[in-house]
Design a protein around this motif. Structure first.
Motif, PDB file in Angstrom:
ATOM      1  N   GLN A  95      20.219 -32.064 -11.855  1.00 35.64           N
ATOM      2  CA  GLN A  95      19.117 -31.861 -10.912  1.00 35.64           C
ATOM      3  C   GLN A  95      18.586 -30.440 -11.090  1.00 35.64           C
ATOM      4  O   GLN A  95      19.356 -29.502 -11.265  1.00 35.64           O
ATOM      5  CB  GLN A  95      19.599 -32.066  -9.482  1.00 35.64           C
ATOM      6  CG  GLN A  95      18.487 -32.078  -8.458  1.00 35.64           C
ATOM      7  CD  GLN A  95      18.991 -32.434  -7.074  1.00 35.64           C
ATOM      8  OE1 GLN A  95      20.189 -32.657  -6.876  1.00 35.64           O
ATOM      9  NE2 GLN A  95      18.083 -32.474  -6.122  1.00 35.64           N
ATOM     10  N   VAL A  96      17.284 -30.331 -11.064  1.00 38.72           N
ATOM     11  CA  VAL A  96      16.633 -29.042 -11.269  1.00 38.72           C
ATOM     12  C   VAL A  96      16.079 -28.545  -9.944  1.00 38.72           C
ATOM     13  O   VAL A  96      15.427 -29.294  -9.211  1.00 38.72           O
ATOM     14  CB  VAL A  96      15.502 -29.165 -12.296  1.00 38.72           C
ATOM     15  CG1 VAL A  96      14.787 -27.837 -12.465  1.00 38.72           C
ATOM     16  CG2 VAL A  96      16.053 -29.657 -13.629  1.00 38.72           C
ATOM     17  N   GLN A  97      16.342 -27.291  -9.643  1.00 36.10           N
ATOM     18  CA  GLN A  97      15.800 -26.668  -8.434  1.00 36.10           C
ATOM     19  C   GLN A  97      14.856 -25.537  -8.831  1.00 36.10           C
ATOM     20  O   GLN A  97      15.137 -24.784  -9.772  1.00 36.10           O
ATOM     21  CB  GLN A  97      16.911 -26.100  -7.552  1.00 36.10           C
ATOM     22  CG  GLN A  97      17.876 -27.134  -6.982  1.00 36.10           C
ATOM     23  CD  GLN A  97      18.977 -27.485  -7.961  1.00 36.10           C
ATOM     24  OE1 GLN A  97      19.458 -26.619  -8.685  1.00 36.10           O
ATOM     25  NE2 GLN A  97      19.368 -28.749  -7.984  1.00 36.10           N
ATOM     26  N   LEU A  98      13.768 -25.439  -8.119  1.00 37.36           N
ATOM     27  CA  LEU A  98      12.797 -24.379  -8.333  1.00 37.36           C
ATOM     28  C   LEU A  98      12.698 -23.555  -7.059  1.00 37.36           C
ATOM     29  O   LEU A  98      12.468 -24.108  -5.982  1.00 37.36           O
ATOM     30  CB  LEU A  98      11.428 -24.967  -8.684  1.00 37.36           C
ATOM     31  CG  LEU A  98      11.361 -25.864  -9.909  1.00 37.36           C
ATOM     32  CD1 LEU A  98       9.942 -26.395 -10.100  1.00 37.36           C
ATOM     33  CD2 LEU A  98      11.808 -25.124 -11.163  1.00 37.36           C
ATOM     34  N   VAL A  99      12.868 -22.259  -7.211  1.00 37.05           N
ATOM     35  CA  VAL A  99      12.790 -21.358  -6.062  1.00 37.05           C
ATOM     36  C   VAL A  99      11.650 -20.385  -6.285  1.00 37.05           C
ATOM     37  O   VAL A  99      11.669 -19.610  -7.246  1.00 37.05           O
ATOM     38  CB  VAL A  99      14.116 -20.601  -5.853  1.00 37.05           C
ATOM     39  CG1 VAL A  99      13.992 -19.642  -4.683  1.00 37.05           C
ATOM     40  CG2 VAL A  99      15.251 -21.591  -5.617  1.00 37.05           C
ATOM     41  N   PHE A 159      12.363 -34.888 -16.493  1.00 39.76           N
ATOM     42  CA  PHE A 159      12.282 -34.536 -15.084  1.00 39.76           C
ATOM     43  C   PHE A 159      10.959 -33.833 -14.798  1.00 39.76           C
ATOM     44  O   PHE A 159      10.364 -33.207 -15.668  1.00 39.76           O
ATOM     45  CB  PHE A 159      13.467 -33.656 -14.638  1.00 39.76           C
ATOM     46  CG  PHE A 159      13.482 -32.273 -15.234  1.00 39.76           C
ATOM     47  CD1 PHE A 159      14.286 -31.984 -16.323  1.00 39.76           C
ATOM     48  CD2 PHE A 159      12.699 -31.254 -14.703  1.00 39.76           C
ATOM     49  CE1 PHE A 159      14.317 -30.725 -16.884  1.00 39.76           C
ATOM     50  CE2 PHE A 159      12.720 -29.976 -15.255  1.00 39.76           C
ATOM     51  CZ  PHE A 159      13.525 -29.713 -16.352  1.00 39.76           C
ATOM     52  N   ASP A 160      10.523 -33.957 -13.589  1.00 38.05           N
ATOM     53  CA  ASP A 160       9.272 -33.363 -13.111  1.00 38.05           C
ATOM     54  C   ASP A 160       9.596 -32.777 -11.733  1.00 38.05           C
ATOM     55  O   ASP A 160       9.603 -33.489 -10.743  1.00 38.05           O
ATOM     56  CB  ASP A 160       8.185 -34.428 -13.027  1.00 38.05           C
ATOM     57  CG  ASP A 160       6.819 -33.849 -12.667  1.00 38.05           C
ATOM     58  OD1 ASP A 160       5.841 -34.627 -12.664  1.00 38.05           O
ATOM     59  OD2 ASP A 160       6.728 -32.640 -12.374  1.00 38.05           O
ATOM     60  N   ALA A 161       9.911 -31.486 -11.715  1.00 40.72           N
ATOM     61  CA  ALA A 161      10.415 -30.856 -10.506  1.00 40.72           C
ATOM     62  C   ALA A 161       9.345 -29.988  -9.834  1.00 40.72           C
ATOM     63  O   ALA A 161       8.478 -29.425 -10.510  1.00 40.72           O
ATOM     64  CB  ALA A 161      11.634 -30.003 -10.839  1.00 40.72           C
ATOM     65  N   TRP A 162       9.469 -29.882  -8.512  1.00 42.71           N
ATOM     66  CA  TRP A 162       8.521 -29.095  -7.727  1.00 42.71           C
ATOM     67  C   TRP A 162       9.256 -28.118  -6.814  1.00 42.71           C
ATOM     68  O   TRP A 162      10.347 -28.421  -6.307  1.00 42.71           O
ATOM     69  CB  TRP A 162       7.661 -30.016  -6.850  1.00 42.71           C
ATOM     70  CG  TRP A 162       6.716 -30.862  -7.646  1.00 42.71           C
ATOM     71  CD1 TRP A 162       6.972 -32.096  -8.174  1.00 42.71           C
ATOM     72  CD2 TRP A 162       5.386 -30.530  -8.022  1.00 42.71           C
ATOM     73  NE1 TRP A 162       5.865 -32.551  -8.850  1.00 42.71           N
ATOM     74  CE2 TRP A 162       4.875 -31.610  -8.770  1.00 42.71           C
ATOM     75  CE3 TRP A 162       4.561 -29.428  -7.792  1.00 42.71           C
ATOM     76  CZ2 TRP A 162       3.583 -31.611  -9.297  1.00 42.71           C
ATOM     77  CZ3 TRP A 162       3.273 -29.432  -8.312  1.00 42.71           C
ATOM     78  CH2 TRP A 162       2.800 -30.517  -9.050  1.00 42.71           C
ATOM     79  N   GLY A 163       8.650 -26.971  -6.629  1.00 42.32           N
ATOM     80  CA  GLY A 163       9.151 -26.021  -5.657  1.00 42.32           C
ATOM     81  C   GLY A 163       8.699 -26.396  -4.261  1.00 42.32           C
ATOM     82  O   GLY A 163       7.941 -27.351  -4.067  1.00 42.32           O
ATOM     83  N   GLN A 164       9.155 -25.618  -3.288  1.00 40.49           N
ATOM     84  CA  GLN A 164       8.862 -25.931  -1.896  1.00 40.49           C
ATOM     85  C   GLN A 164       7.475 -25.449  -1.473  1.00 40.49           C
ATOM     86  O   GLN A 164       6.969 -25.866  -0.424  1.00 40.49           O
ATOM     87  CB  GLN A 164       9.922 -25.301  -0.969  1.00 40.49           C
ATOM     88  CG  GLN A 164       9.766 -23.806  -0.733  1.00 40.49           C
ATOM     89  CD  GLN A 164      10.255 -22.954  -1.890  1.00 40.49           C
ATOM     90  OE1 GLN A 164      10.684 -23.467  -2.935  1.00 40.49           O
ATOM     91  NE2 GLN A 164      10.218 -21.634  -1.699  1.00 40.49           N
ATOM     92  N   GLY A 165       6.861 -24.621  -2.279  1.00 39.53           N
ATOM     93  CA  GLY A 165       5.530 -24.114  -1.965  1.00 39.53           C
ATOM     94  C   GLY A 165       5.580 -22.768  -1.267  1.00 39.53           C
ATOM     95  O   GLY A 165       6.496 -22.481  -0.491  1.00 39.53           O
ATOM     96  N   THR A 166       4.599 -21.944  -1.570  1.00 32.80           N
ATOM     97  CA  THR A 166       4.483 -20.645  -0.933  1.00 32.80           C
ATOM     98  C   THR A 166       3.015 -20.418  -0.556  1.00 32.80           C
ATOM     99  O   THR A 166       2.114 -20.705  -1.338  1.00 32.80           O
ATOM    100  CB  THR A 166       5.015 -19.521  -1.844  1.00 32.80           C
ATOM    101  OG1 THR A 166       4.983 -18.276  -1.143  1.00 32.80           O
ATOM    102  CG2 THR A 166       4.210 -19.389  -3.126  1.00 32.80           C
TER     103      THR A 166
END
Length: 120
Positions: free
Chosen positions: A1-5, A107-114
């Motif tokens: 699993q990929v996490q984007l911060v 995989f196509d990962a997204w951050g939580q947004g800023t």
């Protein structure tokens, strides 16, 4: 699993500058394209800028000449330097990453947004 911060964002006056960064972590085989999208209230999410692992970039016409995307492959981090900001740049900015997992699945990962707000 990929996490984007994501980090950065905030309130800036028109004509000002702001920088965003996004660090990817997790267990993956390769990180191909990384980029930034944005979504303003009542509008669809749109591509802002994207950079491939080979360094190829593309930008939305509305940000060309004002925004610069860059990437640190070793750190799996993508940056967005925004200059000459306009009120119409106000939006939630999302980091995106596309690559392959260790199982060679895309995989196509997204951050939580800023939030980026350009206002006087």
């Amino acid at each position: 699993q990929v996490q984007l911060v994501e980090s950065g964002g905030g309130l800036v006056q028109p004509g000002g500058s702001l920088a965003l960064s996004c660090a990817a972590s997790g267990n993956f085989f390769s990180m191909n394209a990384m980029g930034w999208y944005r979504q303003a209230p009542g509008k669809q999410r749109e591509l802002v800028a994207r950079v491939t692992s080979g360094g190829f970039t593309n930008y939305a016409d509305s940000v060309k000449g004002r925004f610069t995307i860059s990437r640190d492959n070793a750190m799996n981090t993508v940056y967005l330097q925004m200059s000459s900001l306009k009120p119409e740049d106000t939006a939630v900015y999302y980091c995106n990453a596309i690559g392959y997992t260790v199982l060679r699945e895309i995989f196509d990962a997204w951050g939580q947004g800023t939030q980026v707000t350009v206002s006087s």
